[in-house]
Motif scaffolding. Structure first.
Motif, short mmCIF file in Angstrom:
data_model
loop_
_atom_site.label_atom_id
_atom_site.label_comp_id
_atom_site.label_asym_id
_atom_site.label_seq_id
_atom_site.Cartn_x
_atom_site.Cartn_y
_atom_site.Cartn_z
N ALA A 122 0.83 -1.21 0.00
CA ALA A 122 0.00 0.00 0.00
C ALA A 122 0.87 1.25 0.00
N ASN A 123 1.92 1.25 0.80
CA ASN A 123 2.81 2.41 0.86
C ASN A 123 3.55 2.60 -0.46
N LYS A 124 3.94 1.49 -1.09
CA LYS A 124 4.68 1.58 -2.35
C LYS A 124 3.81 2.13 -3.47
N VAL A 125 2.57 1.64 -3.59
CA VAL A 125 1.70 2.12 -4.67
C VAL A 125 1.32 3.58 -4.43
N ARG A 126 1.18 3.98 -3.16
CA ARG A 126 0.92 5.39 -2.88
C ARG A 126 2.11 6.25 -3.31
N GLU A 127 3.31 5.76 -3.09
CA GLU A 127 4.51 6.50 -3.50
C GLU A 127 4.59 6.57 -5.03
N ASN A 128 4.23 5.48 -5.70
CA ASN A 128 4.24 5.48 -7.17
C ASN A 128 3.30 6.53 -7.75
N PHE A 129 2.16 6.74 -7.08
CA PHE A 129 1.16 7.70 -7.56
C PHE A 129 1.29 9.06 -6.87
N LYS A 130 2.36 9.25 -6.10
CA LYS A 130 2.49 10.44 -5.27
C LYS A 130 2.33 11.74 -6.06
N GLU A 131 3.02 11.85 -7.18
CA GLU A 131 2.97 13.08 -7.96
C GLU A 131 1.56 13.33 -8.51
N LEU A 132 0.93 12.28 -9.03
CA LEU A 132 -0.43 12.44 -9.57
C LEU A 132 -1.42 12.78 -8.47
N ILE A 133 -1.24 12.17 -7.29
CA ILE A 133 -2.14 12.46 -6.17
C ILE A 133 -1.96 13.89 -5.68
N GLU A 134 -0.70 14.32 -5.53
CA GLU A 134 -0.42 15.68 -5.02
C GLU A 134 -0.88 16.75 -5.99
#
Length: 556
Positions: free
Chosen positions: A244-256
């Motif tokens: 969960a933490n890794k996929v959140r990091e992968n999408f970090k830029e798009l989420i932010e």
């Protein structure tokens, strides 16, 4: 007739002896069951193995009887087949639900195999995706005390004893942290899994290997191989938290930058059998009534879900492999998210089953999909061999797309699957069961999970697509694939140019690759633009927020 007293006594003893042995055995067995853990485990294991074996025999008899009969016409035979499928599937479903645990997990695998099994089987097993028997609250309390060394009351000011969701391996309870007052979701593993997981996996492996020995061409032992690989990680929630933490990091830029609707619940803490995470309210992604109530366009939800998984597969190479509707929630967006042009958020749950694609597989997989979208048979042959390890490219293409080879070959994937095509595919899959089983048996395990992921996403897409414009799924995915293919070819050719110098041949190859990419990109862009304006006209008086052209292009 009367016996002398001397003969009555031995006869009475002969009659009473087996009864007394039976009674003593039952008494000893009962005492051992309730007071000796290894004995209880052994007895329960025998019961579970016996149940699985008995159901297997009953199903085999059902099909043997059905196939041995003579029918007056094809319609009567079709009805008999359908009834046999339904009866057998319900027998297996009841046994899986009674045993629970990995047996339910096995049933979930079956429910996702719509590319090979009749709909009576897959629809019957579909209830296992989110309707599993719960563990009693008292056992949940005991598990928490054993694993955490403290009680539920010590850590939580509130803890709802009724689970909000029950899956094959765990159930989730709503709670509130005593320390911070934060509302959380607490995922608790079913306690019996520690006791029976190993014996259940061994039983499944034995049953499938026995089928393989009796019917060498009927190879489904890969199911047990996949479960043996996946389950140890799924049963350790520390791995799930890491995913969960890794996929959140992968999408970090798009989420932010608010360019995605994806939400990953925040992990509070994780132990092997207990996971505490942010609580998020929402409804299953296939709840169309809920979307209508909140003015959410289900067609856009489908597009966004396709975009999220295309980002995972073709950009990150780190893929959530269990996106069934019970693991994906939809909820209205907060005001701050309206800038994306979307008025909803997609919450992705259950991060226990992920696979990492290496760069070669990731780009080959993208090549295969662009070939399927174009209907390019030569490239389909080439990349079917590279991805699936098979020369049966027509069969593999049908398994990949869920469409007939005629549809793939005529570049018509964007059309809706007709009832005739669905019936043809289902009947064909059953008739070609041995061929498909052989295809899957020799395929890399990671590709099997990609097929499962594709099929789950396709089934969700067909529920969400109320406008019947199925081509937008391929438009979105195709653009990701085209970009991955172009990046791969460009990188390879530039490496050759740096190593050997620029030549006419390499320059031609680079220009040809660029042209292939741009032509596909333009074709998809034109279709997307047309669909966007048709969508604008359709929703002209709708309260649903529509994005600007520029924002929507960036979004896709």
């Amino acid at each position: 007739m009367t016996f002398p007293p001397s003969q009555k006594r031995p006869l009475a003893r002969r009659l009473l002896k087996p009864l007394s042995i039976t009674a003593s055995t039952a008494l000893i067995g009962t005492v051992l069951y309730y007071n000796h853990e290894p004995s209880r485990h052994f007895m329960c294991a025998i019961e579970r193995c016996g149940r699985a074996g008995l159901v297997g025999v009953r199903v085999a008899i059902n099909y043997k009887l059905m196939l041995s009969k003579t029918y007056k016409d094809s319609e009567e035979e079709a009805r008999a087949k359908s009834n046999c499928h339904t009866t057998s599937a319900n027998l297996v479903l009841k046994a899986l639900q009674k045993s629970g645990g990995i047996y339910i997990k096995l049933g979930q695998h079956v429910s996702a195999m719509v590319y090979i099994l009749p709909p009576e089987w897959t629809s019957t097993m579909a209830v296992l995706q989110d309707k599993c028997p719960p563990t009693p609250y008292q056992e949940i309390e005991e598990l928490f005390q054993n694993d955490m060394g403290t009680s539920l009351d010590d850590l939580f000011s509130e803890f709802d004893p009724v689970p909000i969701g029950v899956a094959s391996l765990a159930q989730v309870h709503r709670a509130r942290l005593r320390s911070t007052g934060e509302e959380v979701a607490v995922k608790m593993q079913h306690p019996f899994l520690d006791e029976f997981c190993k014996i259940d996996m061994d039983t499944v492996s034995f049953i499938l290997s026995t089928i393989k020995r009796v019917f060498p061409e009927f190879g489904f032992e890969w199911l047990s191989e996949e479960m043996n690989e996946s389950l140890p990680q799924e049963l350790n929630f520390v791995f799930e938290a890491s995913n969960a933490n890794k996929v959140r990091e992968n999408f970090k830029e798009l989420i932010e930058t608010k360019k995605t609707a994806l939400i990953i619940p925040k992990i509070v803490w994780a132990h092997r059998r207990i996971l505490c995470m942010e609580f998020i309210r929402g409804q299953r992604i296939d709840n169309l009534a809920y979307m209508e109530e909140h003015s959410i366009d289900s067609n856009r939800v489908s597009i966004e879900l396709t975009r999220i998984f295309s980002e995972m597969i073709y950009n990150h190479g780190f893929v959530h492999c269990d996106p069934h509707p019970g693991n994906v929630l939809i909820r209205p967006a907060k005001k701050s998210r309206f800038g994306t042009g979307l008025n909803f958020e997609i919450v992705l749950l259950d991060h226990g089953l992920y696979r990492t694609l290496d760069d070669q597989l990731r780009t080959d997989y993208a090549h295969l999909w662009t070939s399927l979208i174009r209907g390019n048979e030569e490239d389909i042959k080439k990349y079917s061999l590279r991805v699936g390890g098979t020369s049966a490219h027509k069969l593999f293409a049908s398994v990949m797309t869920g469409r007939s080879w005629d549809t793939v070959n005529t570049q018509d994937l964007s059309t809706e699957r007709s009832q005739t095509e669905l019936e043809k595919m289902t009947e064909g899959a059953f008739e070609l069961l041995i061929d498909i089983a052989g295809l899957l048996a020799n395929m890399p395990r990671i590709v099997l999970l990609l097929l499962k992921t594709n099929d789950l996403l396709r089934s969700v897409d067909e529920v969400l697509r109320t406008d019947q414009d199925y081509s937008m799924t391929y438009v979105v995915m195709g653009r990701y694939c085209a970009k991955a293919v172009w990046d791969d070819i460009r990188s390879t050719l530039l490496d050759k140019i740096r190593h050997y110098g620029l030549s006419i041949k390499l320059a031609k190859e680079l220009i040809s690759a660029w042209y292939e990419f741009e032509s596909l990109e333009i074709m998809l862009w034109l279709y997307q633009t047309k669909s966007l304006w048709m969508d604008r006209i359709k929703h002209f008086k709708s309260p649903t927020i529509l994005p600007s052209d520029q924002t929507y292009q960036q979004h896709l």
